[in-house]
Design a protein around this motif. Structure first.
Motif, short mmCIF file in Angstrom:
data_model
loop_
_atom_site.label_atom_id
_atom_site.label_comp_id
_atom_site.label_asym_id
_atom_site.label_seq_id
_atom_site.Cartn_x
_atom_site.Cartn_y
_atom_site.Cartn_z
N HIS A 1 0.83 -1.21 0.00
CA HIS A 1 0.00 0.00 0.00
C HIS A 1 0.87 1.27 0.00
O HIS A 1 0.48 2.28 -0.61
N ASP A 2 2.03 1.23 0.68
CA ASP A 2 2.95 2.38 0.62
C ASP A 2 3.37 2.65 -0.82
O ASP A 2 3.41 3.81 -1.26
N ASP A 3 3.71 1.59 -1.54
CA ASP A 3 4.13 1.75 -2.94
C ASP A 3 3.02 2.38 -3.77
O ASP A 3 3.28 3.21 -4.65
N LEU A 4 1.79 1.99 -3.51
CA LEU A 4 0.65 2.56 -4.23
C LEU A 4 0.50 4.05 -3.90
O LEU A 4 0.34 4.89 -4.79
N ALA B 1 5.25 4.35 -6.48
CA ALA B 1 6.60 3.82 -6.74
C ALA B 1 6.55 2.77 -7.85
O ALA B 1 5.61 1.97 -7.91
N ASP B 2 7.56 2.78 -8.69
CA ASP B 2 7.62 1.83 -9.80
C ASP B 2 8.26 0.50 -9.42
O ASP B 2 7.92 -0.54 -10.00
N GLN C 1 8.94 -4.77 -10.44
CA GLN C 1 7.77 -3.92 -10.55
C GLN C 1 6.88 -4.05 -9.32
O GLN C 1 6.68 -5.15 -8.80
N THR C 2 6.37 -2.92 -8.87
CA THR C 2 5.41 -2.95 -7.77
C THR C 2 4.07 -3.52 -8.29
O THR C 2 3.83 -3.58 -9.50
N TRP D 1 0.15 -5.00 -12.16
CA TRP D 1 -1.28 -5.22 -12.36
C TRP D 1 -1.97 -3.85 -12.51
O TRP D 1 -1.86 -3.25 -13.56
N ASN D 2 -2.61 -3.37 -11.48
CA ASN D 2 -3.24 -2.04 -11.51
C ASN D 2 -3.55 -1.61 -10.08
O ASN D 2 -3.39 -2.38 -9.14
#
Length: 325
Positions: A79-82, A86-87, A93-94, A99-100
């Motif tokens: 969730h932090d990456d979202l 962040a890539d 890949q995050t 995905w999305n």
């Protein structure tokens, strides 16, 4: 038997790989498997197992609870990456990129539920205390994350506020891991509390070292490019104290870089680092790190098991802090 951290790490990784994902739809669970397979140091489950091993012989008896903490930790990263858009995470890949965004939200939520499901499989006599600690810790981590978000739009963040934010965002999960291990190992309450406080101080030292390495680290050793906090004007221990201790000219220069909307990235990193050097921020941060680490050592010394049994936990936490420049 006293296990080494390396032996426990292998057990954690083997157990993570063996987790069954036999529910449907697979599209919900594939991102979870992906995230947990990306690797990582597994610090939290290893700390839990090391703590348990202070009082009991077979850490495998609480492996599901160790996996619960690792699953929960990776949920927070997902969730932090979202939130940060962040890539990459650990060079891959995050989830929201592979995905999305919707998949990242839903799979992350599912990881949180799975973490609670794994945690509740502990011995019934420990269940109320373990779940109470886990729930309180999860609430505190969200509070820390919100403080971190709030600080982005504030220019008056104090050192005390920053320390409390990193205590909530980082330290309490390490402390939770250690105290849970002690609880499930039937440790005396005083020892469980000492291990919690030990974890808090190790976590504070660990996060402050992260701040330091972001400025002064070797990218090859640190694992990522340095200067990210400077470029984003992140309210770290370094920046807060630089603003507080700067003379008028230094503060004006710092402010000019903080408020600049167009700049050369490397020039900004170099200029702010020079200011930190002139103000003595590196030495100040190193002194604070030593304070927290030495306090942690003193707390561990008070835990009522032999020094020999505590040696591996002390070695492991010292190794955590040796992410040098």
């Amino acid at each position: 038997m006293n296990y080494s951290a390396e032996e426990l790490l292998k057990r954690v990784n083997d157990a993570l790989e063996a987790l069954p994902y036999d529910r449907q739809p697979q599209s919900l669970y594939a991102p979870i498997q992906y995230v947990l397979a990306l690797g990582g140091k597994r610090i939290r489950p290893v700390l839990m197992l090391l703590s348990y091993n202070l009082f009991r012989e077979e850490p495998a008896d609480i492996m599901m609870q160790a996996l619960a903490l690792e699953t929960y930790h990776n949920f927070t990263l997902l969730h932090d990456d979202l939130m940060d858009q962040a890539d990459l995470r650990r060079g891959h890949q995050t989830v929201h990129k592979r995905w999305n965004d919707n998949t990242a939200i839903l799979s992350g939520d599912n990881m949180l539920v799975l973490a609670f499901q794994y945690m509740q499989r502990c011995d019934p006599k420990h269940l109320p205390q373990v779940m109470g600690l886990f729930t309180e810790t999860a609430l505190e981590i969200d509070e820390g994350q919100q403080y971190d978000i709030d600080f982005e739009t504030r220019n008056d963040v104090t050192e005390e506020e920053y320390i409390e934010m990193i205590r909530l965002k980082t330290s309490v999960l390490l402390a939770c891991a250690l105290k849970m291990g002690a609880i499930m190992g039937d440790a005396p309450a005083a020892d469980a509390d000492l291990l919690y406080r030990f974890g808090e101080h190790i976590g504070l030292a660990f996060q402050l070292q992260d701040d330091l390495l972001d400025v002064y680290g070797d990218p090859a050793v640190f694992g990522k490019a340095i200067g990210g906090d400077i470029l984003s004007n992140k309210k770290t221990y370094m920046l807060i104290n630089a603003m507080n201790r700067a003379n008028d000219a230094q503060r004006a220069e710092l402010n000019s870089w903080i408020t600049a909307t167009s700049f050369d990235r490397q020039e900004k990193i170099a200029a702010v680092t020079r200011l930190y050097d002139a103000i003595g921020i590196r030495q100040l941060c190193e002194q604070k790190i030593r304070h927290y680490f030495e306090t942690a050592q003193q707390l561990l010394d008070q835990v009522s098991v032999s020094a020999g049994r505590k040696a591996e936990l002390m070695r492991y936490t010292a190794k955590m802090m040796n992410r040098q420049y």
